[in-house]
Design a protein around this motif. Structure first.
Motif, PDB file in Angstrom:
ATOM      1  N   MET A   1      13.420  -0.362  18.224  1.00 28.62           N
ATOM      2  CA  MET A   1      12.134   0.172  18.581  1.00 28.62           C
ATOM      3  C   MET A   1      11.938   1.477  17.818  1.00 28.62           C
ATOM      4  N   THR A   2      10.754   1.695  17.332  1.00 23.50           N
ATOM      5  CA  THR A   2      10.446   2.924  16.605  1.00 23.50           C
ATOM      6  C   THR A   2       9.374   3.692  17.355  1.00 23.50           C
ATOM      7  N   LEU A   3       8.953   4.803  16.787  1.00 23.06           N
ATOM      8  CA  LEU A   3       7.897   5.596  17.408  1.00 23.06           C
ATOM      9  C   LEU A   3       6.656   4.739  17.578  1.00 23.06           C
ATOM     10  N   THR A   4       5.988   4.884  18.716  1.00 21.75           N
ATOM     11  CA  THR A   4       4.819   4.053  18.955  1.00 21.75           C
ATOM     12  C   THR A   4       3.552   4.635  18.361  1.00 21.75           C
ATOM     13  N   ILE A   5       3.490   5.941  18.164  1.00 23.36           N
ATOM     14  CA  ILE A   5       2.298   6.534  17.561  1.00 23.36           C
ATOM     15  C   ILE A   5       2.368   6.277  16.066  1.00 23.36           C
ATOM     16  N   PRO A   6       1.380   5.580  15.511  1.00 29.09           N
ATOM     17  CA  PRO A   6       1.400   5.382  14.059  1.00 29.09           C
ATOM     18  C   PRO A   6       1.426   6.736  13.359  1.00 29.09           C
ATOM     19  N   ILE A   7       2.157   6.793  12.274  1.00 25.87           N
ATOM     20  CA  ILE A   7       2.363   8.059  11.578  1.00 25.87           C
ATOM     21  C   ILE A   7       1.042   8.722  11.220  1.00 25.87           C
ATOM     22  N   SER A   8       0.100   7.978  10.681  1.00 27.37           N
ATOM     23  CA  SER A   8      -1.165   8.588  10.272  1.00 27.37           C
ATOM     24  C   SER A   8      -1.922   9.131  11.490  1.00 27.37           C
ATOM     25  N   ARG A   9      -1.899   8.415  12.611  1.00 27.85           N
ATOM     26  CA  ARG A   9      -2.570   8.879  13.821  1.00 27.85           C
ATOM     27  C   ARG A   9      -1.899  10.142  14.353  1.00 27.85           C
ATOM     28  N   PHE A  10      -0.588  10.168  14.330  1.00 29.14           N
ATOM     29  CA  PHE A  10       0.153  11.334  14.811  1.00 29.14           C
ATOM     30  C   PHE A  10      -0.162  12.552  13.947  1.00 29.14           C
ATOM     31  N   ARG A  11      -0.176  12.370  12.646  1.00 30.23           N
ATOM     32  CA  ARG A  11      -0.507  13.476  11.739  1.00 30.23           C
ATOM     33  C   ARG A  11      -1.912  14.003  11.998  1.00 30.23           C
ATOM     34  N   ARG A  12      -2.865  13.090  12.151  1.00 37.64           N
ATOM     35  CA  ARG A  12      -4.245  13.513  12.410  1.00 37.64           C
ATOM     36  C   ARG A  12      -4.336  14.284  13.718  1.00 37.64           C
ATOM     37  N   LEU A  13      -3.630  13.811  14.742  1.00 39.93           N
ATOM     38  CA  LEU A  13      -3.630  14.488  16.031  1.00 39.93           C
ATOM     39  C   LEU A  13      -3.054  15.893  15.910  1.00 39.93           C
ATOM     40  N   LEU A  14      -1.914  16.011  15.253  1.00 41.63           N
ATOM     41  CA  LEU A  14      -1.297  17.322  15.062  1.00 41.63           C
ATOM     42  C   LEU A  14      -2.201  18.243  14.251  1.00 41.63           C
ATOM     43  N   PHE A  15      -2.798  17.724  13.209  1.00 39.78           N
ATOM     44  CA  PHE A  15      -3.669  18.548  12.375  1.00 39.78           C
ATOM     45  C   PHE A  15      -4.896  18.999  13.153  1.00 39.78           C
ATOM     46  N   ALA A  16      -5.454  18.132  14.002  1.00 39.71           N
ATOM     47  CA  ALA A  16      -6.611  18.504  14.817  1.00 39.71           C
ATOM     48  C   ALA A  16      -6.236  19.620  15.792  1.00 39.71           C
ATOM     49  N   LEU A  37       6.986  17.310   6.648  1.00 38.85           N
ATOM     50  CA  LEU A  37       7.951  17.622   7.705  1.00 38.85           C
ATOM     51  C   LEU A  37       8.122  16.449   8.649  1.00 38.85           C
ATOM     52  N   TYR A  38       7.007  15.865   9.053  1.00 38.40           N
ATOM     53  CA  TYR A  38       7.071  14.742   9.979  1.00 38.40           C
ATOM     54  C   TYR A  38       7.788  13.549   9.351  1.00 38.40           C
ATOM     55  N   ASP A  39       7.486  13.255   8.101  1.00 34.81           N
ATOM     56  CA  ASP A  39       8.159  12.148   7.422  1.00 34.81           C
ATOM     57  C   ASP A  39       9.661  12.361   7.370  1.00 34.81           C
ATOM     58  N   ARG A  40      10.051  13.591   7.092  1.00 35.17           N
ATOM     59  CA  ARG A  40      11.459  13.911   6.922  1.00 35.17           C
ATOM     60  C   ARG A  40      12.214  13.959   8.249  1.00 35.17           C
ATOM     61  N   TRP A  41      11.644  14.593   9.264  1.00 35.24           N
ATOM     62  CA  TRP A  41      12.418  14.888  10.479  1.00 35.24           C
ATOM     63  C   TRP A  41      11.829  14.353  11.769  1.00 35.24           C
ATOM     64  N   GLY A  42      10.696  13.684  11.734  1.00 37.05           N
ATOM     65  CA  GLY A  42      10.048  13.219  12.956  1.00 37.05           C
ATOM     66  C   GLY A  42      10.919  12.325  13.813  1.00 37.05           C
ATOM     67  N   THR A  43      11.571  11.369  13.202  1.00 37.86           N
ATOM     68  CA  THR A  43      12.411  10.444  13.962  1.00 37.86           C
ATOM     69  C   THR A  43      13.603  11.160  14.585  1.00 37.86           C
ATOM     70  N   ALA A  44      14.225  12.064  13.851  1.00 38.43           N
ATOM     71  CA  ALA A  44      15.377  12.796  14.382  1.00 38.43           C
ATOM     72  C   ALA A  44      14.974  13.671  15.564  1.00 38.43           C
ATOM     73  N   PHE A  46      12.367  13.171  17.547  1.00 40.36           N
ATOM     74  CA  PHE A  46      12.039  12.261  18.645  1.00 40.36           C
ATOM     75  C   PHE A  46      13.309  11.781  19.353  1.00 40.36           C
ATOM     76  N   ARG A  47      14.311  11.370  18.582  1.00 39.57           N
ATOM     77  CA  ARG A  47      15.558  10.879  19.185  1.00 39.57           C
ATOM     78  C   ARG A  47      16.254  11.963  19.989  1.00 39.57           C
ATOM     79  N   ALA A  48      16.266  13.193  19.483  1.00 40.67           N
ATOM     80  CA  ALA A  48      16.899  14.291  20.227  1.00 40.67           C
ATOM     81  C   ALA A  48      16.170  14.520  21.549  1.00 40.67           C
ATOM     82  N   ALA A  49      14.843  14.517  21.515  1.00 37.17           N
ATOM     83  CA  ALA A  49      14.068  14.708  22.746  1.00 37.17           C
ATOM     84  C   ALA A  49      14.283  13.545  23.710  1.00 37.17           C
ATOM     85  N   TYR A  50      14.323  12.344  23.176  1.00 39.62           N
ATOM     86  CA  TYR A  50      14.513  11.168  24.028  1.00 39.62           C
ATOM     87  C   TYR A  50      15.903  11.164  24.661  1.00 39.62           C
TER      88      TYR A  50
END
Length: 188
Positions: A1-16, A37-44, A46-50
């Motif tokens: 299972m991966t992040l459920t928020i699509p990367i582009s949607r997550f980026r737009r949300l953060l930028f907004a 930054l998100y591409d490089r470290w987003g998954t790591a 997320f996993r730490a928080a989870y």
């Protein structure tokens, strides 16, 4: 299972959100930096928080708050490794804050399996056992095995001595061995 928020949607949300809190910093360059930054470290992150929260939506909140904190403070970091360590430390602190909040203590969480796209589903029981460990053992095990940090790097991230980290890893492994041996009756 991966992040459920699509990367582009997550980026737009953060930028907004970034535009709302700091319009002067919300440039195309800031957007590109945030995406990188998100591409490089987003998954790591997320996993730490989870690993702390055991809840996907809470981990996504911490993921978002971590990147917002990065954009708000604009820390001067020496290298990509230092950048990752800073993000993980912030995510861990935000996760601990969330766990200690009065609201979080009054709610029940839904059980979810550990989200690892990299791992076989056959190993989910191992990560369930890691998740059941006390946080002082879970942190170093997660950072060592999931994130690939050395004991020296983990010591810097957690603010502990390297020998303490090695002891925590040893004790955590022993606890996992006993748990898995009892639960799954593995032979030596």
């Amino acid at each position: 299972m991966t992040l459920t928020i699509p990367i582009s949607r997550f980026r737009r949300l953060l930028f907004a959100i970034l535009q709302a809190i700091a319009p002067a910093r919300a440039s195309a360059a800031a957007h590109a930096q945030l995406s990188q930054l998100y591409d490089r470290w987003g998954t790591a992150v997320f996993r730490a928080a989870y690993a702390y929260l055991h809840n996907k939506s809470d981990a996504e909140d911490v993921l978002q708050d971590t990147f917002l904190q990065y954009m708000r403070t604009s820390p001067e970091l020496e290298s990509p490794a230092h950048e990752k360590a800073w993000l993980l430390r912030v995510a861990i602190n935000l996760s601990k804050n969330k766990l200690n909040s009065a609201w979080f203590k009054r709610t029940d969480t839904l059980e979810e399996s550990y989200p690892c796209a990299d791992l076989d589903s056959d190993l989910a029981f191992v990560w369930d056992a890691v998740r059941a460990l006390p946080s002082k053992y879970r942190e170093p095990i997660h950072l060592f095995y999931h994130e690939g940090y050395s004991t020296a790097e983990i010591a810097r991230i957690l603010g502990q001595k390297e020998s303490t980290v090695r002891s925590l890893l040893h004790r955590g492994r022993s606890m996992l061995k006993e748990t898995l041996k009892e639960a799954y009756d593995f032979d030596e």
